[in-house]
Design a protein around this motif. Structure first.
Motif, PDB file in Angstrom:
ATOM      1  N   LYS A  44       0.832  -1.216   0.000  1.00 28.64           N
ATOM      2  CA  LYS A  44       0.000   0.000   0.000  1.00 28.64           C
ATOM      3  C   LYS A  44       0.858   1.254   0.000  1.00 28.64           C
ATOM      4  N   GLY A  45       1.912   1.219  -0.801  1.00 27.63           N
ATOM      5  CA  GLY A  45       2.784   2.381  -0.955  1.00 27.63           C
ATOM      6  C   GLY A  45       3.852   2.528   0.094  1.00 27.63           C
ATOM      7  N   ALA A  46       3.880   1.656   1.126  1.00 31.06           N
ATOM      8  CA  ALA A  46       4.855   1.779   2.210  1.00 31.06           C
ATOM      9  C   ALA A  46       5.863   0.633   2.167  1.00 31.06           C
ATOM     10  N   TYR A  47       7.142   0.956   2.308  1.00 28.88           N
ATOM     11  CA  TYR A  47       8.165  -0.082   2.368  1.00 28.88           C
ATOM     12  C   TYR A  47       8.063  -0.793   3.706  1.00 28.88           C
ATOM     13  N   THR A  48       7.881  -2.114   3.644  1.00 30.08           N
ATOM     14  CA  THR A  48       7.505  -2.893   4.816  1.00 30.08           C
ATOM     15  C   THR A  48       8.392  -4.121   4.962  1.00 30.08           C
ATOM     16  N   VAL A  49       8.929  -4.326   6.176  1.00 28.92           N
ATOM     17  CA  VAL A  49       9.682  -5.539   6.486  1.00 28.92           C
ATOM     18  C   VAL A  49       8.693  -6.676   6.692  1.00 28.92           C
ATOM     19  N   MET A  50       8.889  -7.752   5.930  1.00 32.03           N
ATOM     20  CA  MET A  50       7.986  -8.894   5.997  1.00 32.03           C
ATOM     21  C   MET A  50       8.519  -9.984   6.926  1.00 32.03           C
ATOM     22  N   SER A  51       9.850 -10.098   7.018  1.00 32.28           N
ATOM     23  CA  SER A  51      10.474 -11.067   7.927  1.00 32.28           C
ATOM     24  C   SER A  51      11.834 -10.527   8.313  1.00 32.28           C
ATOM     25  N   ILE A  52      12.295 -10.911   9.499  1.00 31.31           N
ATOM     26  CA  ILE A  52      13.598 -10.456   9.972  1.00 31.31           C
ATOM     27  C   ILE A  52      14.091 -11.429  11.033  1.00 31.31           C
ATOM     28  N   ALA A  53      15.398 -11.657  11.040  1.00 32.31           N
ATOM     29  CA  ALA A  53      15.999 -12.565  12.019  1.00 32.31           C
ATOM     30  C   ALA A  53      17.481 -12.231  12.153  1.00 32.31           C
ATOM     31  N   PRO A  54      18.078 -12.481  13.310  1.00 37.02           N
ATOM     32  CA  PRO A  54      19.507 -12.276  13.455  1.00 37.02           C
ATOM     33  C   PRO A  54      20.280 -13.062  12.399  1.00 37.02           C
ATOM     34  N   ALA A  55      21.320 -12.442  11.861  1.00 39.87           N
ATOM     35  CA  ALA A  55      22.135 -13.113  10.851  1.00 39.87           C
ATOM     36  C   ALA A  55      22.939 -14.223  11.506  1.00 39.87           C
ATOM     37  N   PRO A  56      23.115 -15.343  10.816  1.00 38.31           N
ATOM     38  CA  PRO A  56      23.902 -16.457  11.386  1.00 38.31           C
ATOM     39  C   PRO A  56      25.373 -16.057  11.535  1.00 38.31           C
TER      40      PRO A  56
END
Length: 242
Positions: A230-242
């Motif tokens: 809907k026009g907004a940049y959105t984080v869909m998933s996130i996790a600490p990097a290995p």
């Protein structure tokens, strides 16, 4: 004697004329933004270069937007107040000047989201890409109309976002700069995001699920996926990097 009086009158007129026809001073502009948002900083510098006196508050803009009466659906990464009008997002200095000159009965102007090619979201780092977008005049009843349309440049958007094409979202690497659980936002210094055609930068994202913010903290190295919703940049998933 008469000639001397005429010369004095002409001199007085020449001294008075520039002041009489000088452009009125611009009112001060206050802006609320995330301190780590690079595109917000670029927008502020563009306004200062155009002659605006800008006072910056490095705090979240969500509460200010709500207090000033700008509906959340017009939200962007920074909120400003100038001459009694709210300016939301990457609005050009020329459009703010026009708003102040025309003095419409309205809340103010808004560029929802963060369209590439708008002031502060432009330049070589974006590959000189310019997407089409509208500057909206937001009415006091919560409605809006197009104040200025920007058709975009020949470079255009180089590829569709993942929401327009099927398939899994590619992940990107980032460092968490700030977590704003109350506003549902996260600031990331990230690498290239291929599906959004976005180069490396520091940017404030919304999150699709507030629970994601409980998994990370400022300073963490992470891998994440993002999309334009809907026009907004959105984080869909996130996790600490290995």
């Amino acid at each position: 004697m008469q000639r001397r009086h005429l010369l004095q009158a002409a001199l007085g007129l020449s001294l008075w004329a520039p002041a009489a026809f000088a452009e009125p001073a611009l009112p001060p502009l206050q802006v609320w933004k995330d301190p780590n948002c690079g595109c917000c900083n670029d927008w502020v510098e563009l306004l200062r270069a155009d002659g605006f006196r800008v006072q910056v508050f490095d705090t979240g803009n969500t509460a200010v937007r709500q207090r000033l009466g700008m509906p959340a659906r017009f939200g962007s990464c920074h909120t400003a107040l100038v001459g009694g009008y709210v300016v939301e997002g990457h609005v050009a200095a020329s459009e703010i000047r026009r708003l102040l000159a025309e003095k419409p009965d309205a809340i103010g102007l808004a560029v929802p989201g963060m369209p590439v090619g708008s002031p502060g979201m432009d330049g070589p780092v974006y590959g000189d890409r310019r997407d089409a977008y509208d500057v909206l005049l937001v009415q006091r009843n919560g409605g809006s109309r197009v104040f200025q349309h920007h058709a975009g440049g020949s470079a255009g958007r180089l590829k569709p976002t993942s929401s327009e094409t099927p398939g899994a979202l590619p992940s990107a690497e980032a460092e968490v700069r700030k977590v704003d659980a109350r506003a549902g936002k996260i600031t990331l210094k990230h690498g290239e995001i291929p599906n959004l055609d976005m180069p490396p930068m520091t940017m404030v994202f919304q999150v699709s699920d507030p629970a994601l913010l409980g998994q990370v903290k400022a300073g963490d190295k992470v891998r994440f996926t993002a999309d334009k919703i809907k026009g907004a940049y959105t984080v869909m998933s996130i996790a600490p990097a290995p």
